[in-house]
Design a protein around this motif. Structure first.
Motif, PDB file in Angstrom:
ATOM      1  N   GLY A 168     -56.161  20.499  -1.510  1.00 50.12           N
ATOM      2  CA  GLY A 168     -55.164  21.036  -2.422  1.00 50.12           C
ATOM      3  C   GLY A 168     -53.855  20.283  -2.376  1.00 50.12           C
ATOM      4  O   GLY A 168     -53.005  20.438  -3.248  1.00 50.12           O
ATOM      5  N   PHE A 169     -53.693  19.450  -1.330  1.00 54.32           N
ATOM      6  CA  PHE A 169     -52.488  18.621  -1.223  1.00 54.32           C
ATOM      7  C   PHE A 169     -52.884  17.153  -1.094  1.00 54.32           C
ATOM      8  O   PHE A 169     -52.285  16.406  -0.312  1.00 54.32           O
ATOM      9  CB  PHE A 169     -51.645  19.039  -0.008  1.00 54.32           C
ATOM     10  N   LEU A 170     -53.883  16.746  -1.864  1.00 58.72           N
ATOM     11  CA  LEU A 170     -54.415  15.395  -1.719  1.00 58.72           C
ATOM     12  C   LEU A 170     -54.004  14.461  -2.854  1.00 58.72           C
ATOM     13  O   LEU A 170     -54.276  13.265  -2.778  1.00 58.72           O
ATOM     14  CB  LEU A 170     -55.943  15.442  -1.608  1.00 58.72           C
ATOM     15  N   ASP A 171     -53.366  14.976  -3.896  1.00 56.40           N
ATOM     16  CA  ASP A 171     -52.876  14.103  -4.967  1.00 56.40           C
ATOM     17  C   ASP A 171     -51.802  13.180  -4.412  1.00 56.40           C
ATOM     18  O   ASP A 171     -50.739  13.638  -3.977  1.00 56.40           O
ATOM     19  CB  ASP A 171     -52.300  14.918  -6.116  1.00 56.40           C
ATOM     20  N   GLY A 172     -52.080  11.880  -4.410  1.00 56.80           N
ATOM     21  CA  GLY A 172     -51.125  10.920  -3.876  1.00 56.80           C
ATOM     22  C   GLY A 172     -51.092  10.864  -2.364  1.00 56.80           C
ATOM     23  O   GLY A 172     -50.379  10.019  -1.791  1.00 56.80           O
ATOM     24  N   PHE A 173     -51.860  11.720  -1.690  1.00 52.39           N
ATOM     25  CA  PHE A 173     -51.882  11.710  -0.223  1.00 52.39           C
ATOM     26  C   PHE A 173     -52.518  10.421   0.283  1.00 52.39           C
ATOM     27  O   PHE A 173     -53.555   9.989  -0.217  1.00 52.39           O
ATOM     28  CB  PHE A 173     -52.665  12.921   0.292  1.00 52.39           C
ATOM     29  N   GLU A 174     -51.900   9.814   1.273  1.00 48.00           N
ATOM     30  CA  GLU A 174     -52.399   8.551   1.808  1.00 48.00           C
ATOM     31  C   GLU A 174     -53.103   8.780   3.137  1.00 48.00           C
ATOM     32  O   GLU A 174     -52.545   9.370   4.051  1.00 48.00           O
ATOM     33  CB  GLU A 174     -51.254   7.553   1.984  1.00 48.00           C
ATOM     34  N   ILE A 175     -54.336   8.318   3.189  1.00 47.91           N
ATOM     35  CA  ILE A 175     -55.072   8.345   4.440  1.00 47.91           C
ATOM     36  C   ILE A 175     -54.887   7.008   5.154  1.00 47.91           C
ATOM     37  O   ILE A 175     -54.463   6.028   4.550  1.00 47.91           O
ATOM     38  CB  ILE A 175     -56.569   8.637   4.219  1.00 47.91           C
ATOM     39  N   LEU A 176     -55.221   6.993   6.424  1.00 48.98           N
ATOM     40  CA  LEU A 176     -55.120   5.767   7.205  1.00 48.98           C
ATOM     41  C   LEU A 176     -56.448   5.020   7.107  1.00 48.98           C
ATOM     42  O   LEU A 176     -57.464   5.479   7.634  1.00 48.98           O
ATOM     43  CB  LEU A 176     -54.809   6.104   8.663  1.00 48.98           C
ATOM     44  N   ASP A 177     -56.438   3.916   6.370  1.00 45.01           N
ATOM     45  CA  ASP A 177     -57.652   3.111   6.225  1.00 45.01           C
ATOM     46  C   ASP A 177     -57.961   2.489   7.589  1.00 45.01           C
ATOM     47  O   ASP A 177     -57.217   1.632   8.076  1.00 45.01           O
ATOM     48  CB  ASP A 177     -57.428   2.019   5.181  1.00 45.01           C
ATOM     49  N   PRO A 178     -59.063   2.911   8.237  1.00 42.31           N
ATOM     50  CA  PRO A 178     -59.313   2.437   9.600  1.00 42.31           C
ATOM     51  C   PRO A 178     -59.750   0.980   9.680  1.00 42.31           C
ATOM     52  O   PRO A 178     -59.796   0.421  10.769  1.00 42.31           O
ATOM     53  CB  PRO A 178     -60.422   3.372  10.092  1.00 42.31           C
ATOM     54  N   VAL A 179     -60.076   0.384   8.537  1.00 42.58           N
ATOM     55  CA  VAL A 179     -60.516  -1.016   8.565  1.00 42.58           C
ATOM     56  C   VAL A 179     -59.343  -1.945   8.858  1.00 42.58           C
ATOM     57  O   VAL A 179     -59.454  -2.884   9.643  1.00 42.58           O
ATOM     58  CB  VAL A 179     -61.205  -1.392   7.245  1.00 42.58           C
ATOM     59  N   ASP A 180     -58.187  -1.666   8.233  1.00 48.82           N
ATOM     60  CA  ASP A 180     -57.041  -2.547   8.448  1.00 48.82           C
ATOM     61  C   ASP A 180     -55.765  -1.794   8.825  1.00 48.82           C
ATOM     62  O   ASP A 180     -54.705  -2.406   8.946  1.00 48.82           O
ATOM     63  CB  ASP A 180     -56.785  -3.403   7.205  1.00 48.82           C
ATOM     64  N   GLY A 181     -55.849  -0.474   9.001  1.00 50.63           N
ATOM     65  CA  GLY A 181     -54.681   0.299   9.415  1.00 50.63           C
ATOM     66  C   GLY A 181     -53.675   0.563   8.325  1.00 50.63           C
ATOM     67  O   GLY A 181     -52.591   1.084   8.592  1.00 50.63           O
ATOM     68  N   ALA A 182     -54.009   0.232   7.063  1.00 53.27           N
ATOM     69  CA  ALA A 182     -53.074   0.437   5.963  1.00 53.27           C
ATOM     70  C   ALA A 182     -53.175   1.866   5.438  1.00 53.27           C
ATOM     71  O   ALA A 182     -54.212   2.529   5.558  1.00 53.27           O
ATOM     72  CB  ALA A 182     -53.369  -0.553   4.839  1.00 53.27           C
ATOM     73  N   LEU A 183     -52.076   2.343   4.862  1.00 51.56           N
ATOM     74  CA  LEU A 183     -52.071   3.649   4.211  1.00 51.56           C
ATOM     75  C   LEU A 183     -52.451   3.484   2.749  1.00 51.56           C
ATOM     76  O   LEU A 183     -51.834   2.691   2.027  1.00 51.56           O
ATOM     77  CB  LEU A 183     -50.700   4.305   4.339  1.00 51.56           C
ATOM     78  N   ARG A 184     -53.471   4.230   2.316  1.00 53.47           N
ATOM     79  CA  ARG A 184     -53.922   4.178   0.932  1.00 53.47           C
ATOM     80  C   ARG A 184     -54.324   5.575   0.482  1.00 53.47           C
ATOM     81  O   ARG A 184     -54.738   6.403   1.293  1.00 53.47           O
ATOM     82  CB  ARG A 184     -55.139   3.255   0.775  1.00 53.47           C
ATOM     83  N   THR A 185     -54.234   5.828  -0.804  1.00 52.67           N
ATOM     84  CA  THR A 185     -54.742   7.085  -1.328  1.00 52.67           C
ATOM     85  C   THR A 185     -56.263   7.095  -1.193  1.00 52.67           C
ATOM     86  O   THR A 185     -56.902   6.046  -1.002  1.00 52.67           O
ATOM     87  CB  THR A 185     -54.365   7.277  -2.805  1.00 52.67           C
TER      88      THR A 185
END
Length: 559
Positions: free
Chosen positions: A165-182
């Motif tokens: 419910g709070f995931l619009d635009g929420f950035e997860i931590l991409d574990p492949v390169d450590g970058a924040l991405r939706t």
């Protein structure tokens, strides 16, 4: 044998009933008519088949039963097509639901419910990406997946959780390169074969049914749009214990109600559902006490092992093995320009070092790159086009905003973390950036012949690798310039493209990855497009830098 025996017994019983005799009793006197009938029957039941040369080959003496059944109308032999056996659903928790009326039972008739299967093994688990909140984040903390703590299978927020419910635009931590991405950006970039959605515990207390369903379906739509070939499995929210600090706001009654919604969503969307909740459930209708941590919410190591076993033994029968695919085709967008301008050295599009076109890796990808650059890319800091604005730590160059290839031995860059002056090897050893992009050479084009240019570039690569062996090195082409540049003649795009061919060859030789950003900024006349360059003819305007960043994001290095 069974059918024959039953048929024979029935006929004999019928004879017994009609004669009112015991089956062992035989009449002593036969009438002439009966005798003649018996002889005729015996004669007709003896058949001698002879071969072509007249020799006897087979004798078939039929029993009384055969004769009697022969008088019946012939029937076609019965053939039955066996339906493939549908695996039975796993009703492990059924009795617990019956005993606890406050729990919403599982709809065991749902076609979305994954049935019991043979154990699919560790390879099946290795093929799953877990889009999860905090309970399954502990798979990473306990090191229960391949890769241990550094697994790339757990996708969640940087705090180790996320809220439906709070995931619009929420950035997860991409574990492949450590970058924040939706979530959509990460899915489009990585395209996992199987995603298991295991979220909802944080949404149970927040949302009514309509909002919960809407948020869940929206998440599914994002995944399907970003990666249509990804298989999606929905997992139940896991049970909790009454010792949980927020028991009352969240209970197993509310969790099972939400699980019923998730199962219905899976059925409506044609997806698959895992009833892992029941696998962890105790007879009291709560999570088994031996499977939960002291906080009453998060599973302990044994609880997560039990969950993984359930996943393996209720497997989606789809091939999740990575298949060999043809490498992406090179981006030849600049090919016609090179063909039209013979003075330019064309790009070797067959080089394995050339990064191909990819899905847009997003801002998080850019955020993970450190730019070791001369003045054209220093403008990214000046125009505040990177995260952190003017205070970005991603631009590494000299204190004057530039540096010159071939004069880097002992040269000190301005370390943006503390504004100290350090040599390139010193800064690398201290900060160990995950990805470093070498984007320099314009100042060396007019100074060095090929041999000296190559030697200086290779020396720089060696210094980087010695100081930070795990840093991924990307090489970027020197960018095009305009004939308006004051030093045009000493510098031309003919010289630049020749030097770029050397950089591409070095990248191939040393196993690096090369970005042909030159072609993204070049116009039909072979020079930089006028809307991309400042009036000095050398440095890039924000529009040009944005085009360069867009090219970098859409020609991403994907390990």
């Amino acid at each position: 044998m069974v059918d024959f025996y039953c048929k024979k017994k029935t006929v004999q019983d019928e004879v017994n009933m009609r004669t009112n005799h015991s089956p062992r009793r035989v009449p002593r006197i036969l009438s002439a008519a009966a005798l003649i009938a018996a002889l005729l029957l015996l004669f007709s039941s003896c058949r001698i088949l002879r071969s072509a040369d007249g020799e006897q080959t087979e004798t078939d003496v039929r029993s009384e039963t055969d004769v009697q059944t022969e008088t019946a109308a012939p029937t076609e032999p019965e053939t039955t097509e066996t339906e493939p056996t549908v695996p039975a659903v796993d009703r492990t928790g059924e009795e617990i639901y019956r005993a606890h009326g406050e729990l919403t039972p599982v709809n065991y008739d749902s076609p979305a419910l994954l049935p019991r299967t043979a154990d699919a093994g560790q390879g099946y688990i290795d093929g799953i990406t877990f889009l999860c909140d905090s309970p399954f984040y502990w798979l990473k903390l306990f090191g229960l997946l391949s890769g241990g703590y550094d697994t790339t299978q757990v996708w969640t927020g940087p705090e180790g959780t996320m809220t439906l419910g709070f995931l619009d635009g929420f950035e997860i931590l991409d574990p492949v390169d450590g970058a924040l991405r939706t979530i959509p950006e990460t899915v489009a970039l990585r395209r996992p074969p199987v995603i298991m959605i295991t979220v909802g515990i944080n949404g149970v207390a927040l949302w009514y049914e309509a909002e919960f369903r809407e948020a869940y379906v929206r998440l599914i739509d994002w995944i399907r749009t970003a990666s249509p070939d990804t298989e999606i499995i929905l997992q139940s929210i896991l049970p909790i214990a009454p010792s949980y600090a927020h028991w009352g706001e969240i209970t197993n009654a509310s969790i099972t109600e939400a699980n019923a919604w998730i199962l219905e969503i899976a059925e409506d969307q044609g997806l698959h559902y895992l009833d892992t909740f029941s696998a962890l459930l105790g007879e009291d209708g709560n999570i088994r006490s031996d499977l939960v941590q002291n906080d009453g919410l998060h599973e302990n190591e044994e609880g997560l092992k039990t969950a993984l076993e359930y996943i393996r033994t209720h497997a989606l029968t789809v091939n999740t093995a990575k298949t060999e695919t043809a490498p992406p085709a090179a981006d030849r967008s600049g090919e016609e320009i090179y063909e039209s301008h013979g003075e330019l050295t064309p790009v070797n599009y067959d080089s394995p070092a050339l990064l191909p076109l990819t899905a847009d890796a997003g801002q998080g990808y850019i955020d993970g790159i450190t730019f070791l650059c001369d003045s054209p890319f220093y403008a990214l800091k000046v125009f505040e086009m990177l995260s952190g604005g003017y205070g970005t730590t991603q631009i590494w160059t000299g204190p004057e905003g530039t540096m010159t290839l071939g004069y880097l031995d002992g040269f000190e860059i301005l370390d943006p973390y503390d504004n100290s002056l350090r040599t390139i090897p010193e800064a690398l050893a201290l900060h160990k950036p995950p990805v470093l992009m070498i984007t320099l050479g314009i100042n060396g084009v007019a100074l060095w012949g090929e041999a000296d240019f190559r030697a200086a570039y290779v020396k720089l690569i060696g210094d980087i690798r010695a100081a930070s062996p795990d840093t991924v090195i990307l090489t970027q082409s020197i960018l095009p310039i305009s004939p308006e540049y004051v030093n045009w003649g000493m510098f031309t795009n003919a010289l630049i493209t020749e030097a770029n061919s050397w950089i591409l060859e070095i990248s191939e030789q040393y196993g690096l990855h090369y970005l042909d950003t030159y072609s993204a900024l070049a116009g039909e006349d072979g020079n930089i497009r006028p809307e991309f360059v400042q009036i000095d003819g050398l440095h890039i305007r924000p529009e040009g830098l944005e085009a360069a960043l867009s090219y970098i994001r859409t020609h991403a290095y994907l390990p």
